[in-house]
Design an enzyme around this catalytic site. Structure first.
Site, PDB file in Angstrom:
ATOM      1  N   ASP A  67      32.295  33.660  51.640  1.00  0.00           N
ATOM      2  CA  ASP A  67      31.321  32.988  50.778  1.00  0.00           C
ATOM      3  C   ASP A  67      31.995  32.126  49.720  1.00  0.00           C
ATOM      4  OD1 ASP A  67      29.346  34.334  52.141  1.00  0.00           O
ATOM      5  OD2 ASP A  67      28.519  35.346  50.375  1.00  0.00           O
ATOM      6  N   HIS A 213      35.427  36.623  50.170  1.00  0.00           N
ATOM      7  CA  HIS A 213      35.301  35.352  49.460  1.00  0.00           C
ATOM      8  C   HIS A 213      36.600  34.558  49.602  1.00  0.00           C
ATOM      9  CE1 HIS A 213      32.233  37.928  47.654  1.00  0.00           C
ATOM     10  NE2 HIS A 213      31.585  36.822  47.343  1.00  0.00           N
TER      11      HIS A 213
END
Length: 266
Positions: A67, A213
Site C-alpha cells: 500500500d 507498505h
C-alpha cells in the site's frame, strides 16, 4: 376555549417536530449506511462473514500486496528485492502519488506486478462524502488504467475502512474491494524485519492476502526498511509450507463483472 393563535402555534410546533424527527431518522440512516460496512475492518468479523473481502483465495497461494506508493525513494528497492525472489505482487497505489510518478507506475507493471487502486488520497474515512468518494475513486482508477494500459481490478480503501460511500464508489468504478487476512504491522516506528516476519507468520494461511507498505509517506519515518528486510524471510516461510507467493490476479478471487485482464505485466 383555545384561541385560534394558540391552535396555530401548536400546529406549527407539531410540524417542526415532525420535520426534526424525519431529519433525525434520515441522519441516522445515512450514518448507519456509512459506518456499518466499516465493521469489516475488524479481522475477526471480516474473516467470518466476508472471507472474500478478507482476501481469502486459492489455498495453495498467498497474495502479496503493498500500500501507499508509488514512492520514487523506496518502491524501486522493493522491485529489486521482489525480482531477486522471483515474486510478483500487487501494488495498491494512491492516485495523487501515481500522478507524480507515472514512470514508476509503468515500471511496476513492466516488471510483472499488478497495479490496484488505494484511492486518490489517504484521507480519514469518518465523515460521509459519497459524491466525492465516487469521483475520487473513479479518478484514481482512470489514472491507473492509463498508466498501466489495462483496467484495474481491485480496490483497498485508505486505512482499510470500507465505508458505505467507499463501497459504492468501488462498485461504480467496476472495482472489487479486497482488504487483507495477514499484515506485518510494518508502519510503526519500532517495527523490524524480525517483527514484521513474525507478525505475518501469525496470520498467514493458505489463501491469505498479506498487507505490507512500500513507502513510509504515511507511516513512521524509515519504517519501510522493516518490510523490505522481512521480504526474503516471509517468502521463504511461505514456500517452506508449499505456498506460492504472487499477485491477487492469480489468487482465485472473483473479478469484477466484465473484467478479463487487469493492470498486470508479464
Amino acid at each position: 376555549m383555545v384561541s385560534r393563535a394558540g391552535a396555530a402555534a401548536r400546529r406549527t410546533a407539531a410540524r417542526r417536530a415532525a420535520v426534526w424527527r424525519a431529519g433525525a431518522v434520515a441522519v441516522a440512516g445515512l450514518a448507519g449506511w456509512h459506518v456499518v460496512p466499516a465493521a469489516t475492518w475488524l479481522p475477526g468479523v471480516r474473516g467470518a462473514l466476508w472471507p472474500a473481502l478478507d482476501g481469502r483465495g486459492d489455498p495453495g497461494r498467498v497474495a502479496l500486496t503493498f500500500d501507499d506508493g508509488p514512492d520514487p525513494g523506496t518502491t524501486p528497492l522493493f522491485l529489486r528485492a521482489l525480482d531477486r525472489l522471483s515474486v510478483r505482487a500487487t501494488f495498491f497505489v494512491l492516485g495523487e502519488r501515481l500522478e507524480r510518478a507515472p514512470a514508476l507506475g509503468r515500471l511496476i507493471v513492466a516488471e510483472g506486478h499488478e497495479l490496484a487502486v488505494h484511492g486518490w488520497s489517504h484521507d480519514p474515512p469518518w465523515v460521509p462524502r459519497p459524491v466525492r468518494d465516487v469521483r475520487e475513486v473513479a479518478r484514481a482508477a482512470a489514472l491507473v488504467a492509463d498508466v498501466a494500459g489495462g483496467r484495474p481490478l481491485w480496490y483497498r480503501p485508505p486505512y482499510g475502512v470500507l465505508t458505505g460511500g467507499r463501497w459504492a464508489a468501488a462498485r461504480a468504478a467496476g472495482l472489487r474491494p479486497v482488504l487483507w487476512s495477514a499484515w506485518g504491522r510494518d508502519w510503526t516506528a519500532d517495527a523490524s524485519p524480525a517483527s514484521v516476519r513474525a507478525e505475518v507468520a501469525r496470520g498467514v494461511r493458505g489463501g491469505a492476502t498479506v498487507l505490507l507498505h512500500d513507502s513510509d509517506a504515511l507511516c513512521a519515518p524509515g519504517s519501510w526498511r522493516a518490510a523490505l528486510g522481512a521480504l526474503p524471510g516471509l517468502v521463504a516461510d511461505c514456500r517452506a509450507r508449499g505456498l506460492a507467493v504472487g499477485r491477487l490476479a492469480e489468487h482465485g478471487l472473483d473479478r469484477p463483472a466484465g473484467a478479463a485482464r487487469g493492470c498486470t505485466g508479464r
